[in-house]
Design an enzyme around this catalytic site. Structure first.
Site, PDB file in Angstrom:
ATOM      1  N   CYS A   3       0.864  -1.185   0.000  1.00 13.73           N
ATOM      2  CA  CYS A   3       0.000   0.000   0.000  1.00 13.73           C
ATOM      3  C   CYS A   3       0.897   1.231   0.000  1.00 13.73           C
ATOM      4  O   CYS A   3       1.701   1.410   0.929  1.00 13.73           O
ATOM      5  CB  CYS A   3      -0.869  -0.034   1.254  1.00 13.73           C
ATOM      6  SG  CYS A   3      -1.900   1.431   1.473  1.00 13.73           S
ATOM      7  N   CYS A  51      -0.848   3.754  -6.803  1.00 14.04           N
ATOM      8  CA  CYS A  51      -1.704   3.140  -5.777  1.00 14.04           C
ATOM      9  C   CYS A  51      -1.908   1.701  -6.224  1.00 14.04           C
ATOM     10  O   CYS A  51      -2.146   1.453  -7.413  1.00 14.04           O
ATOM     11  CB  CYS A  51      -3.036   3.876  -5.701  1.00 14.04           C
ATOM     12  SG  CYS A  51      -4.320   2.998  -4.753  1.00 14.04           S
TER      13      CYS A  51
HETATM   14  N1  DGL Z   1      -3.901   0.609  -2.247  1.00 13.55           N
HETATM   15  C1  DGL Z   1      -3.451   1.650  -1.392  1.00 13.55           C
HETATM   16  C2  DGL Z   1      -2.330   2.460  -1.981  1.00 13.55           C
HETATM   17  O1  DGL Z   1      -1.520   1.882  -2.680  1.00 13.55           O
HETATM   18  C3  DGL Z   1      -4.475   2.418  -0.625  1.00 13.55           C
HETATM   19  C4  DGL Z   1      -5.604   3.027  -1.345  1.00 13.55           C
HETATM   20  C5  DGL Z   1      -6.583   3.549  -0.336  1.00 13.55           C
HETATM   21  O2  DGL Z   1      -6.884   2.801   0.586  1.00 13.55           O
HETATM   22  O3  DGL Z   1      -6.995   4.707  -0.457  1.00 13.55           O
HETATM   23  O4  DGL Z   1      -2.200   3.637  -1.732  1.00 13.55           O
END
Ligand code: DGL
Length: 268
Positions: A74, A189
């Protein structure tokens, strides 16, 4: 220790895009994936919340699952909390993800790179340091905080995905190969690789999309090899899926996006 699992976590299903690369790179490993579905998305929550969740999830994975390494799949959690995690677990191999600005700077021919990421990632000090260290007279980055997009992907809300993707890609500017046009688009993301085909269609075929799953998986391999903790040869991999949210939604996402062999998944 080499037979212990590797922990992987994300706010939700986005980290499955990184997990797919990890499984391809390390097919003999056991993985425990934690989706914090009850608290997703993280992107607009602010640092204090994301830090608290990240430390709590890491503690659960260490204490209840005895993980030998942790992949923070993440960007938002990495930006907010990787330094604190390193301080809390100095002996645990830790791999974070960050938007792939460096490969994008090397790839662009027009000198203009678009970056799609959460508001939290783009506002972080960690991202600012990365960005400030790479922007030059030759390369500039246009940054787009994509409020709501990870949440729409999480909910598989096709209408919202299409509306938001068109809005954010459109707002970045002109794409193409003429001087000044964006020829490289960073998916900053881990949810966004799941809509890569939509983003590619909106940006145009010649635009290069860059994500981070494979380099993250290679870094995990390097760290485990350096500690002599790779799973012993011949062992067969496995996957356990855990979530604080809706188990059937995570199961469906895993079935859709991972090569999950029958019986490889235990929901808990
Ligand atoms: N998938 C995550 C990232 O790479 C988080 C996205 C989220 O929860 O807003 O930032």
């Amino acid at each position: 220790m080499s037979n212990s699992p590797i922990g992987v976590f994300d706010s939700g299903v986005g980290g499955l895009s990184v997990l797919a690369a990890l499984q391809a790179e390390l097919p003999g490993e056991r993985f425990v994936y934690f989706s914090d579905g009850a608290h997703a998305p993280y992107g607009e929550r602010g640092d204090a919340f994301v830090i608290e969740r990240t430390l709590d999830i890491a503690r659960q994975l260490v204490e209840a699952h005895g993980i030998k390494a942790l992949v923070v799949a993440c960007n938002t959690a990495t930006a907010a909390a990787i330094g604190l995690l390193r301080a809390a677990y100095p002996d645990l191999p830790l791999v974070g993800v960050e938007p792939a600005l460096k490969p994008a700077a090397a790839a662009t021919r027009t000198g203009h790179v678009g970056v799609l990421a959460t508001r939290g990632t783009l506002a972080s000090g960690k991202f600012k340091a990365l960005h400030d260290g790479l922007k030059t007279d030759r390369v500039r980055f246009s940054l787009m905080p994509c409020d709501g997009l990870a949440g729409a992907i999480e909910r598989l809300d096709e209408t919202a995905i299409q509306t938001l993707a068109a809005k954010y890609v459109g707002a970045l500017g002109r794409f193409g190969h003429a001087p000044g046009e964006i020829d490289t688009l960073v998916l900053g993301c881990t949810h966004y690789p799941f809509i890569a085909a939509d983003l590619q269609r909106l940006a145009g075929e010649p635009v290069r999309l860059i994500e981070t799953g494979q380099p993250v998986a290679q870094q995990a391999r390097r760290l485990l090899a350096a500690k002599g903790q790779l799973a012993v040869g011949g062992s067969s991999g496995s996957l356990q899926l855990l979530t604080s949210g809706d188990a059937s939604a995570l199961d469906a996402a895993a079935g859709r996006w991972l090569q999950v062999g029958a019986g490889a998944v235990a929901l808990g």
